[in-house]
Design a protein around this motif. Structure first.
Motif, PDB file in Angstrom:
ATOM      1  N   GLU A 335       0.831  -1.206   0.000  1.00 52.88           N
ATOM      2  CA  GLU A 335       0.000   0.000   0.000  1.00 52.88           C
ATOM      3  C   GLU A 335       0.861   1.249   0.000  1.00 52.88           C
ATOM      4  N   ASP A 336       1.882   1.269   0.853  1.00 56.99           N
ATOM      5  CA  ASP A 336       2.749   2.440   0.933  1.00 56.99           C
ATOM      6  C   ASP A 336       3.520   2.654  -0.362  1.00 56.99           C
ATOM      7  N   PHE A 337       3.897   1.558  -1.033  1.00 54.42           N
ATOM      8  CA  PHE A 337       4.600   1.682  -2.307  1.00 54.42           C
ATOM      9  C   PHE A 337       3.708   2.346  -3.348  1.00 54.42           C
ATOM     10  N   LEU A 338       2.478   1.879  -3.463  1.00 56.35           N
ATOM     11  CA  LEU A 338       1.568   2.452  -4.456  1.00 56.35           C
ATOM     12  C   LEU A 338       1.277   3.919  -4.164  1.00 56.35           C
ATOM     13  N   ARG A 339       1.024   4.222  -2.919  1.00 57.99           N
ATOM     14  CA  ARG A 339       0.753   5.626  -2.569  1.00 57.99           C
ATOM     15  C   ARG A 339       1.976   6.493  -2.810  1.00 57.99           C
ATOM     16  N   GLY A 340       3.161   5.937  -2.516  1.00 57.07           N
ATOM     17  CA  GLY A 340       4.373   6.710  -2.737  1.00 57.07           C
ATOM     18  C   GLY A 340       4.589   7.019  -4.200  1.00 57.07           C
ATOM     19  N   VAL A 341       4.451   6.020  -5.064  1.00 57.85           N
ATOM     20  CA  VAL A 341       4.647   6.234  -6.499  1.00 57.85           C
ATOM     21  C   VAL A 341       3.651   7.262  -7.026  1.00 57.85           C
ATOM     22  N   ALA A 342       2.403   7.194  -6.534  1.00 59.21           N
ATOM     23  CA  ALA A 342       1.351   8.078  -7.041  1.00 59.21           C
ATOM     24  C   ALA A 342       1.325   9.441  -6.360  1.00 59.21           C
ATOM     25  N   SER A 343       2.171   9.648  -5.358  1.00 60.87           N
ATOM     26  CA  SER A 343       2.107  10.903  -4.604  1.00 60.87           C
ATOM     27  C   SER A 343       3.407  11.700  -4.623  1.00 60.87           C
ATOM     28  N   LEU A 344       4.547  11.043  -4.813  1.00 62.16           N
ATOM     29  CA  LEU A 344       5.822  11.754  -4.779  1.00 62.16           C
ATOM     30  C   LEU A 344       5.931  12.727  -5.947  1.00 62.16           C
ATOM     31  N   PRO A 345       6.545  13.867  -5.744  1.00 65.23           N
ATOM     32  CA  PRO A 345       6.693  14.836  -6.846  1.00 65.23           C
ATOM     33  C   PRO A 345       7.852  14.459  -7.773  1.00 65.23           C
ATOM     34  N   GLY A 346       7.708  14.794  -9.040  1.00 64.76           N
ATOM     35  CA  GLY A 346       8.798  14.641 -10.005  1.00 64.76           C
ATOM     36  C   GLY A 346       9.304  13.234 -10.178  1.00 64.76           C
ATOM     37  N   VAL A 347       8.418  12.257 -10.207  1.00 62.64           N
ATOM     38  CA  VAL A 347       8.842  10.864 -10.355  1.00 62.64           C
ATOM     39  C   VAL A 347       9.281  10.624 -11.797  1.00 62.64           C
ATOM     40  N   ARG A 348      10.511  10.150 -11.994  1.00 62.07           N
ATOM     41  CA  ARG A 348      11.041   9.895 -13.339  1.00 62.07           C
ATOM     42  C   ARG A 348      10.737   8.478 -13.801  1.00 62.07           C
ATOM     43  N   GLY A 349      10.613   7.542 -12.870  1.00 61.17           N
ATOM     44  CA  GLY A 349      10.317   6.165 -13.224  1.00 61.17           C
ATOM     45  C   GLY A 349       8.844   5.967 -13.526  1.00 61.17           C
ATOM     46  N   ARG A 350       8.497   4.777 -13.986  1.00 65.03           N
ATOM     47  CA  ARG A 350       7.114   4.465 -14.309  1.00 65.03           C
ATOM     48  C   ARG A 350       6.775   3.065 -13.783  1.00 65.03           C
ATOM     49  N   VAL A 351       5.535   2.906 -13.332  1.00 58.91           N
ATOM     50  CA  VAL A 351       5.053   1.623 -12.818  1.00 58.91           C
ATOM     51  C   VAL A 351       3.754   1.287 -13.539  1.00 58.91           C
TER      52      VAL A 351
END
Length: 945
Positions: A335-351
């Protein structure tokens, strides 16, 4: 030219008419592929009789071959000999009504009028070569032969942890592939893309095709493909292996630190992570039957009621469970991983995630997702894709013809698969879309879909119907070796002679009625097909089939030691077939002897137990189970009530417990009466705040046990009475009760019971800490560690009791937080929540979520703390757990006060006080009651004691 022979007397399947200038391809690849498909081929250079007139041999070949294949090229059309052959072949059937003339366009050329009106198989268009081969084999009466397209090797630097077994005939989905391209290439696109679809819509095939054929390694040098369909592919394993791949070193032991580092790498680097089958990390699909579950919605109010003859029970969560709890991740780190990917600013990677259900972790609300997330639903095929699918299946017809018939079925994938199988098997127009003209297209879309299934079923031979029904009797996929042993299909006789098992299976697969999983070598049915085939069986036939399957699974050897749910699968199948054969008493005994202990104590499979036990109530839970013995009835009532309690459904548990106690009391069965009273008290009445009734029932149990001198069961009553008195704040009497129980357990070497006592001592110390007692936190830490050690010892000497681990890790995490070790607190609370959700133990979940919320608040993560507390609140409100509800309201009130929202704080404090009041007087949840009073006074409200 003489009349053609009867179909069964043809010497050859196909005669090849071609130009000798094209012999390299004809005598090479064409001839090889046809004969590899077991077709009898007549070709001039090999099969014409030496010395016989060529004209006579051509006539003989055409007469004795079921089909004649014209290999059309400019060379062919210029040859006098081939001109003669064409005229000879068309003399008896000038418009090819019998479909014996089969044109194959090998090279582009202008066709003469005598051929131009015929639909040819196009080998001249390179892009359609796979379609062409499939159409050719189908026209010649063979199942489509798998011809894999050339695949470029995947980059060696990528981590493709579980390569997908890509089917050779992947169909279109060009719009979806383009969407994935645009998402990956966009600079401002959301970092997380959720590709959601029902089972069987091709999520895995689409994502694998896109990854391996369209993602450039030069632009994305670090890529991970991870399939959660693999049994060992948990989120913890994904975290460990992915981090090791991205960093080139072994990750540290802390899972929370691993998660934080992975989120940092995804934020900073151009990495692509593809998570296939993520629903396996969600509660709804995390159990043993996940591979076989259908697509019923998580909300039971939206779920269609099962038919009375359905072989698979519809799994409801019950009114006591949050409607969307099936979409929770069983692992909080996920859960924390998904929220982190969808909430962190300026994410360069993709999931990229493929899943049946949208994880609740990515939502703001049920209708909106987080800003850094996008959801795309994969639904029915597009018209162009449907046409391509039919062509790949070897079906002949124009684009317009195929699109028209597919549109009548709403481009529904399962319907199209069945429709293709129906067309391929048609007697009048095999492999030609014209065959669909015989189908009834009246009625609405659902009626048409049902009709094509009905026609597909009706066209089966009796042997094939029997086999399909037999497969439908299984709860899930089945291997051919099992089918061979439980049926007489090797000797079955159909309309066309002997029908051995393998031939029948191939026929069902070709028709789209049966699915075959190559890697596991198992056959399975779509839920719609399974139910339809099962309902078509007459009741005596169904009962006989289940009785035969019962005998088969009864002979399967028992494992020496149950370690996983897989060890129990044959026993569960045996139970299922006993119930379906109407042998309820035998099934109940099997449950008690071989299923109850490992599923309840060892594996904590409460939802499975509910499924198994509810099967003994064919008339509903308002009636007694269908058992001949009253004692078995009361035990079954008690057992079902216990699992309802642990699954967060106390309102279902209480009446069952009460029925059980009434039967035991009437029968003067004091031992079991005492057990039922104790279960009613501590499993159902205590958590909902009925403290007075719970205490009375526990003291009554103690008296009954003393009457019959049952010291062991008396000790359990002292144990639970000690916990109840802890909540009441009666510390001294609580300690006495726990000490008395511990002494008996130590005397009897009952290790598991000792662990529970130490856990209750830890709980008491934590409540004392909240009440202000000095050094209680250190006592709680030592007691919780002792409880965990005893859980390990029980696992070594007997087997793991999963709830003991849930309870011990929860209390140990809470104690570490009180003692200032937040890292250890995080580790144990996360472990507790993962184990809790894996076994669906709603009974414990709110407590763990609340302590995680307290930890996040201490770490300065206010938003995360609030989210966890709201989640815990939702559970307590739906289950009616008053004690937990009081604690959650207290925390929310304290948080609201810190944020300056005094009105919200006051509302939470009042509700906390009301919930903690329980039965009033001395029967209150003392610590929460006092804390709520203190908070109300701080907010300026006068309260009485």
């Amino acid at each position: 030219m003489p009349d053609s022979p009867a179909p069964e007397s043809y010497a050859y399947d196909v005669f090849i008419s071609y130009s000798t200038q094209d012999k390299d391809w004809v005598r090479g690849e064409l001839l090889r592929r046809l004969e590899d498909a077991k077709l009898r081929v007549c070709i001039d250079y090999r099969d014409f009789e030496r010395g016989a007139p060529t004209l006579e041999e051509i006539e003989r070949a055409a007469n004795t071959s079921r089909k004649t294949l014209l290999v059309l090229t400019p060379n062919y059309l210029e040859s006098d000999w081939t001109l003669f052959e064409r005229y000879l072949l068309q003399t008896k059937d000038p418009v090819n009504r019998k479909r014996r003339l089969l044109p194959l366009l090998k090279e582009p050329c202008e066709l003469p009028t005598s051929i131009d009106f015929l639909t040819y198989i196009d080998f001249a268009t390179p892009d359609d070569i796979i379609f062409a081969w499939t159409q050719l084999f189908t026209a010649l009466g063979k199942s489509p032969q798998p011809i894999a397209a050339d695949q470029s090797p995947t980059p060696s630097g990528w981590l493709l942890a579980h390569p997908y077994g890509m089917p050779p005939n992947f169909t279109g989905r060009q719009a979806e592939l383009g969407l994935l391209d645009e998402w990956l290439a966009g600079e401002s696109t959301p970092a997380l893309l959720v590709l959601r679809a029902l089972g069987g819509f091709g999520k895995s095939a689409l994502t694998w095709c896109w990854l391996t054929e369209r993602v450039a390694a030069g632009q994305w040098p670090q890529v991970v493909w991870w399939s959660f369909y693999e049994t060992s592919a948990s989120f913890d394993a994904f975290l460990y292996e992915t981090l090791g791949y991205l960093t080139g070193r072994e990750p540290g032991p802390s899972k929370r630190e691993q998660l934080n580092e992975l989120l940092r790498l995804v934020q900073e680097r151009r990495v692509l992570l593809v998570l296939d089958g993520f629903e396996r990390e969600l509660r709804a699909y995390s159990g043993m039957g996940a591979a076989y579950q259908g697509d019923e919605p998580a909300d039971p109010t939206l779920r269609e009621e099962p038919s009375s003859t359905s072989p698979l029970p519809v799994l409801g969560e019950g009114p006591g469970v949050r409607a969307d709890s099936g979409r929770d991740c069983v692992n909080p780190l996920a859960e924390d991983f998904l929220r982190g990917v969808a909430s962190l600013p300026g994410v360069r990677g993709r999931v990229l995630m493929s899943t049946r259900l949208r994880p609740r972790a990515v939502e703001i609300s049920s209708r909106e997702v987080l800003q850094g997330c996008r959801e795309v639903e994969l639904t029915q095929l597009q018209p162009e894709d449907a046409v391509a699918f039919f062509w790949k299946q070897g079906i002949r017809g124009t684009r317009a013809e195929i699109a028209q018939i597919c549109g009548a079925y709403g481009y529904h994938p399962l319907s199209l698969r069945l429709l293709a199988g129906f067309i391929l098997d048609d007697f009048e127009y095999p492999g030609d879309v014209k065959a669909a003209a015989s189908l009834d297209l009246t009625g609405d879309l659902v009626q048409r879909r049902n009709h094509v299934l009905a026609r597909s079923y009706e066209n089966l031979s009796e042997a094939a119907r029997q086999l399909l029904g037999r497969i439908a009797c299984f709860r899930g996929p089945v291997q051919i070796v099992v089918l061979a042993q439980v049926g007489q299909f090797g000797d079955a006789v159909g309309a066309h002679g002997r029908a051995p098992l393998q031939k029948l299976l191939r026929d069902l697969v070709t028709r789209g009625l049966l699915q075959f999983d190559g890697p596991t070598r198992r056959f399975d049915l779509h839920p719609i097909v399974r139910r339809y085939a099962y309902d078509r069986m007459a009741r005596p036939e169904r009962t006989a089939a289940h009785a035969q399957l019962r005998d088969y699974f009864e002979a399967v050897p028992q494992p020496e030691r149950v370690g996983t749910m897989a060890d129990l699968e044959p026993v569960i199948e045996l139970y299922h077939h006993m119930v379906r054969a109407g042998q309820y008493d035998e099934a109940q005994r099997l449950f008690q002897e071989r299923l109850d202990q490992p599923t309840y104590y060892q594996l904590g499979a409460y939802q499975l137990q509910i499924e198994l036990l509810r099967a003994l109530f064919p008339d509903g839970e308002n009636c007694l189970p269908k058992l001949s013995n009253e004692g078995s009835c009361s035990r079954t009532l008690n057992d079902l009530a216990c699992v309802y309690s642990f699954s967060g459904q106390p309102e279902r548990a209480v009446p069952l417990f009460e029925q059980a106690t009434e039967i035991y009391e009437r029968r003067e069965d004091k031992g079991n009466w005492a057990i039922a009273l104790g279960n009613l008290a501590h499993m159902a009445q205590l958590p909902i705040g009925a403290l007075q009734a719970a205490e009375a029932n526990l003291r009554r149990r103690i008296a009954l046990c003393q009457e019959i001198e049952d010291e062991f069961r008396e000790a359990i009553a002292h144990q639970e009475l000690g916990r109840l008195l802890t909540y009441r704040g009666n510390w001294a009497e609580s300690a006495t009760e726990l000490d008395q129980a511990l002494a008996i357990f130590e005397q009897q070497s009952y290790v598991q019971g000792q662990g529970i006592i130490w856990a209750y001592r830890a709980l008491a110390a934590l409540l004392k800490e909240r009440a202000g007692e000095a050094s209680a936190a250190a006592t709680a830490l030592a007691a919780a560690q002792r409880a965990l050690d005893l859980a390990d010892e029980t696992a070594r000497t007997q087997f793991p009791y999963e709830r003991d681990y849930v309870r011990s890790h929860w209390l140990l995490g809470a104690a570490h937080r009180f003692n200032g070790d937040r890292a250890q607190s995080d580790t144990h609370l996360s472990e507790a929540l993962t184990r809790c959700r894996t076994i669906n133990a709603i009974y414990d979940e709110a407590d763990i979520l609340l302590d995680l919320a307290r930890l996040r608040a201490a770490q300065g993560q206010g938003d995360a703390a609030l989210r966890l507390a709201q989640e815990a609140l939702l559970i307590t409100e739906r289950t009616g757990y008053s004690l937990q509800g009081a604690d959650v309201r207290l925390f929310l009130g304290q948080q609201a006060l810190q944020q300056g929202d005094r009105a919200a704080a006051l509302g939470h404090a009042r509700q906390a006080r009301e919930l903690a009041s329980c039965d009033g007087g001395e029967y209150v949840y003392r610590v929460a009651f006092d804390e709520a009073g203190a908070l109300l006074r701080e907010l300026g409200e006068r309260v009485g004691e």
